[in-house]
Structure formats: C-alpha cells, structure tokens
Design an enzyme around this catalytic site. Structure first.
Site, PDB file in Angstrom:
ATOM      1  N   HIS A 124       0.854  -0.876   0.149  1.00 18.20           N
ATOM      2  CA  HIS A 124      -0.164  -0.170   0.185  1.00 18.20           C
ATOM      3  C   HIS A 124       0.837   1.463  -0.045  1.00 18.20           C
ATOM      4  CE1 HIS A 124      -3.510   2.799   0.751  1.00 18.20           C
ATOM      5  NE2 HIS A 124      -2.262   3.300   1.610  1.00 18.20           N
ATOM      6  N   ASP A 127     -14.906   2.098   8.028  1.00 22.93           N
ATOM      7  CA  ASP A 127     -14.300   3.457   6.755  1.00 22.93           C
ATOM      8  C   ASP A 127     -14.961   4.239   6.406  1.00 22.93           C
ATOM      9  OD1 ASP A 127     -10.989   4.242   7.110  1.00 22.93           O
ATOM     10  OD2 ASP A 127     -11.453   3.727   4.809  1.00 22.93           O
ATOM     11  N   ARG A 163     -14.708  12.197   7.899  1.00 18.12           N
ATOM     12  CA  ARG A 163     -13.193  13.157   8.063  1.00 18.12           C
ATOM     13  C   ARG A 163     -12.929  14.268   7.098  1.00 18.12           C
ATOM     14  NH1 ARG A 163      -9.777   8.213   7.988  1.00 18.12           N
ATOM     15  NH2 ARG A 163      -7.744  10.679   8.407  1.00 18.12           N
ATOM     16  N   SER A 209      -7.176   4.075   9.492  1.00 16.15           N
ATOM     17  CA  SER A 209      -8.139   4.155   8.158  1.00 16.15           C
ATOM     18  C   SER A 209      -7.625   2.756   7.246  1.00 16.15           C
ATOM     19  CB  SER A 209      -8.358   4.772   7.471  1.00 16.15           C
ATOM     20  OG  SER A 209      -8.813   5.261   6.442  1.00 16.15           O
ATOM     21  N   LYS A 221      -8.116  -1.253   6.525  1.00 19.84           N
ATOM     22  CA  LYS A 221      -8.748  -2.317   5.138  1.00 19.84           C
ATOM     23  C   LYS A 221      -7.534  -3.095   4.410  1.00 19.84           C
ATOM     24  CE  LYS A 221      -9.307   2.011   4.000  1.00 19.84           C
ATOM     25  NZ  LYS A 221      -9.338   4.046   3.041  1.00 19.84           N
TER      26      LYS A 221
HETATM   27  N1  URA Z   1      -5.562   6.451   3.261  1.00 20.53           N
HETATM   28  C1  URA Z   1      -6.615   6.504   3.640  1.00 20.53           C
HETATM   29  O1  URA Z   1      -7.007   5.057   3.480  1.00 20.53           O
HETATM   30  N2  URA Z   1      -7.351   6.532   4.890  1.00 20.53           N
HETATM   31  C2  URA Z   1      -6.610   7.754   5.575  1.00 20.53           C
HETATM   32  O2  URA Z   1      -7.402   8.416   6.680  1.00 20.53           O
HETATM   33  C3  URA Z   1      -5.483   8.337   4.721  1.00 20.53           C
HETATM   34  C4  URA Z   1      -5.416   8.030   3.614  1.00 20.53           C
END
Ligand code: URA
Length: 440
Positions: free
Chosen positions: A86, A165, A172, A187, A191
């Site tokens: 990621h 999320d 957010r 977050s 995932k």
């Molecule tokens: N990418 C995400 O998936 N979540 C965040 O909070 C910031 C960047």
C-alpha cells in the site's frame, strides 16, 4: 435493551484526554456502521481524537474494530503467500501496476484492493480504467478466482469491506479530521488487514507531492502502522520514500499505463524501477519467495527479462475484462486531441533543481485528469509525459515535458503550472535519496 455505553460519555472521556477501552472503541466502530452513533457524535469524537490522540493500544483496537465492521476476506485456502503493498499516494506513483504482476511472476499471490485518486494524487483504479473494458468492481468470489488463477487481482473496495471506514472517512473529509495519525493508521490498516493478507509492505511517502509533507510525520505514521500490523499478528514493513518530484516521467492515466507497461518490458525510468524493485523485493522476502534482497533482485530481473511479468499483466487484463492488446498497442488507450511540448525559455541554463510534485498534480487537475470531489469523472486521456527530472541539464529550448491535452485553455493553465513547478540552478544539485528508511 439500553446501549452498553452512551456516545456522549465516550466523547467526553476522549475530550478530557482519557484512553478509551476496547469495548468503548468497538461500540464506536459498530455504532458508526449501524447508525447508533449519530454523525454529529461521530464527528465530535473524531475531533476529540484529533486533538487528544490515541495510544498505540487504542489505535490497534480501533483498527481491529473497524476491520471487523464488515467482511474479512478469508484466503487461507488459496495456496501461496498472500502479500500486498500500500502506498500513501503521490504524483506519478504507478508502482502498483508494475509491482503486482512482477511479484506474481516471482511466485507471490497479491490480493490488491486500491483506491481512486483524490485531489492532486492519482489512484490505481482510475489508471486501470484507462484500459478499455477493464473492470475494477468485482465480487469477492471473482476476486478470489482471479487471484488463484493469475496470481494477482486489482480491484476496488467492495461496500461490504470495512464499512466503518467508508462512513468515517467521508465524515473526516468534511470536518478537518483527515490529518490525524491514529485515524489514518486505522483507516489504512483496517482495509489492508481485511484483504486476507499474510503480510504487507507499506510505501509511506513524504514531501511536496505527498499527503505527509514532513519526514518526521511520515516516520510516526510508518511506525504506528507497523505496530498495528504486529498487534494483528501480520508482519508489516514500511518504507519511507521521498515524493518531492513525480515518480517516473509521466502523470495521468493513459500516460501512466504506458509507462508501467514499458517498465514491464524492461524500459522503465531509473527512479520508478528502483522504488518498484525495492518494494517488490521486500514483498518477496516477507512472503518467502526470495532469501534476501539480492536473491529478490535476481528473480525480479529474470521475470522482466523473460517477459513473465508482462505476461502476468496481460493475463490480468483478460481476467478483469480489459483489452489485452494494450500491451502491444498503446493506441487503443484513450488518446488526447493534442500534444503540447513545454520547452525551456530563452534564459534557461544549468540543471533542473526542482520539479514540484504538488504543482504537477495540480497541472493534471487543470487538464481534467484529476478529481476534486469523489463523484467527479476523470479524463483518462490527458496527462504529462516525457517529464524532465531533477539533475538533468537544461538550455534554451530543452523539452521540459509533453502535455496531452483535450482543451486549449486547460492546456495553457497546465503549462503555466508546469513552468512554475520546474526550477533551474547553474550547478548540478546534490540528489536527494529517494528511499530513506525501512521500519520493520
Ligand atoms: N488513505 C486512507 O485510506 N485513509 C486515510 O485516512 C488517509 C489516506
């Protein structure tokens, strides 16, 4: 039955600097998903977390509770080590398109769920959708079948995965609570852990074109994510990468797909190949497909040289409905109406000292290739190619980049941004190391 907690009590506790319990955090994650925690209460708690922070233990509990707010994909019956990567995002970062087929060609399974571009940063899903017919929204059974057959699959997050999320990120985004390390960590990691991976490599970017501008902040985020991975029983390595200039020589969608395929053909630019090789190498070592980084380099070089990584990319296109001819014929990608060469002015002398990634990202947005709101449509055809890099010599008339444009006025705006992004110095600048740290 009365609720186990009242949202206001949890908000007050965090507002006053207290540490939340596992049960309180689970109540919050469940509550935002099923609506028992109203949006105004969730945003109040998010703001309290923003100011008061979270302990590593609270962050790990929040990650776990968010992960379990929806489906957690179980891939244990698919043979092979499941390893993903990621990136926190940047400009011209098309590493996923090269890394996933390369890692699969070297024996890993890569179950990759990616996102779309937002603001000045690009998104893997948008880039893949430049390929005619390519489908990024697949069901979990389809995802599993492609992963098993091809060795990797690249899809968007399904609504059933980490719904907490989805809700929290949208809150957010509009309440000034995005830039908060425990919330970013939970977050991203919720995932990734829901994908059913065995281990994970993170590319945490810092610099002008990154989400984190300062290396110190990127380091704190990297350490937090590695700790959360450990708490969840999954090895996570985080690399810190500078993102002051765009990665490679392209930004956009069609332009980035072409550059990625060129990398798989062994013709990639040095900086992009280096980041790709190091990240993929870490994945191979973590997944047991290579003994060490030297062994990993040898395997990756072989997979590029013998065409097996490129073949994996072609197979993935077929499996996900995309036109596999793209590998040999770039003209089937969306093509802009006009190419506009941006050349150095008559007084340009010396070397490139800066190619501001943020301004380049804004140039992509000016061309129509970016997204200001999640619902915006992107123009896949527009973009930047042939981008000059820091340290390269310039004289009057040197090409700084080629803009792929569909509209003259937008092209002129993008050209002005590019001219402002690129600076020169009389002597060659000392290059900044691209890869700066590895947190394990
Ligand atoms: N990418 C995400 O998936 N979540 C965040 O909070 C910031 C960047």
């Amino acid at each position: 039955m009365p609720p186990a907690f009242f949202p206001q009590d949890i908000i007050i506790k965090k507002r006053d600097g207290g540490a939340l319990t596992k049960d309180e955090i689970e109540f919050f994650a469940r509550g935002v998903t099923d609506g028992k925690f109203a949006d105004y209460q969730a945003t109040a708690l998010l703001m309290a977390i923003f100011w008061r922070g979270m302990t590593p233990q609270e962050t790990a509990w929040l990650t776990d509770a968010m992960m379990r707010s929806g489906d957690v994909i179980d891939l244990h019956d698919i043979p092979g080590a499941k390893v993903d990567k990621h990136s926190t995002g940047g400009v011209g970062d098309k590493v996923s398109l090269i890394l996933a087929p390369l890692a699969a060609a070297c024996g890993l399974k890569v179950p990759m769920m990616s996102g779309r571009g937002l603001g000045h940063t690009g998104g893997t899903l948008d880039k893949l959708e430049a390929i005619p017919g390519f489908k990024v929204m697949l069901s979990i059974p389809e995802f599993r079948a492609i992963l098993q057959k091809v060795g990797f699959a690249m899809i968007g997050q399904t609504p059933q995965v980490v719904p907490a999320d989805r809700k929290l990120y949208s809150l957010r985004d509009v309440t000034g609570t995005v830039e908060c390390i425990p919330l970013i960590c939970a977050s991203i990691m919720s995932k990734k852990l829901a994908e059913g991976i065995d281990s994970l490599v993170l590319d945490v970017k810092f610099g002008k074109g990154a989400f984190m501008k300062r290396k110190e902040d990127a380091l704190i985020l990297a350490r937090a994510m590695v700790a959360v991975g450990k708490a969840g029983g999954k090895p996570v390595w985080a690399q810190l990468t500078a993102m002051n200039q765009p990665l490679g020589r392209t930004a956009g969608h069609t332009t980035e797909v072409i550059e990625s395929i060129e990398c798989l053909k062994g013709r990639g630019p040095a900086d992009l190949m280096e980041v790709t090789y190091v990240l993929t190498g870490h994945m191979l070592v973590l997944g047991g497909a290579a003994r060490d980084m030297v062994d990993a380099r040898r395997k990756m070089a072989a997979a590029i040289a013998d065409g097996s990584a490129l073949e994996k990319f072609r197979q993935m296109c077929v499996a996900q409905g995309g036109d596999p001819r793209v590998v040999d014929d770039y003209t089937i990608l969306p093509t802009a109406k006009q190419l506009l060469e941006v050349k150095a002015s008559a007084d340009a002398r010396g070397f490139v000292s800066e190619v501001d990634a943020l301004k380049c990202g804004h140039a992509i947005m000016a061309l129509g290739g970016g997204r200001a709101a999640v619902t915006d449509k992107v123009d896949h055809a527009v973009g930047i190619a042939d981008l000059i890099k820091i340290g390269e010599p310039v004289s009057p008339g040197t090409r700084l980049c080629t803009l792929h444009i569909n509209d003259d006025a937008k092209g002129a705006r993008a050209e002005a941004l590019i001219r402002d992004a690129i600076k020169f110095t009389p002597t060659a600048p000392v290059p900044e190391p691209l890869i700066q740290d590895l947190i394990q």
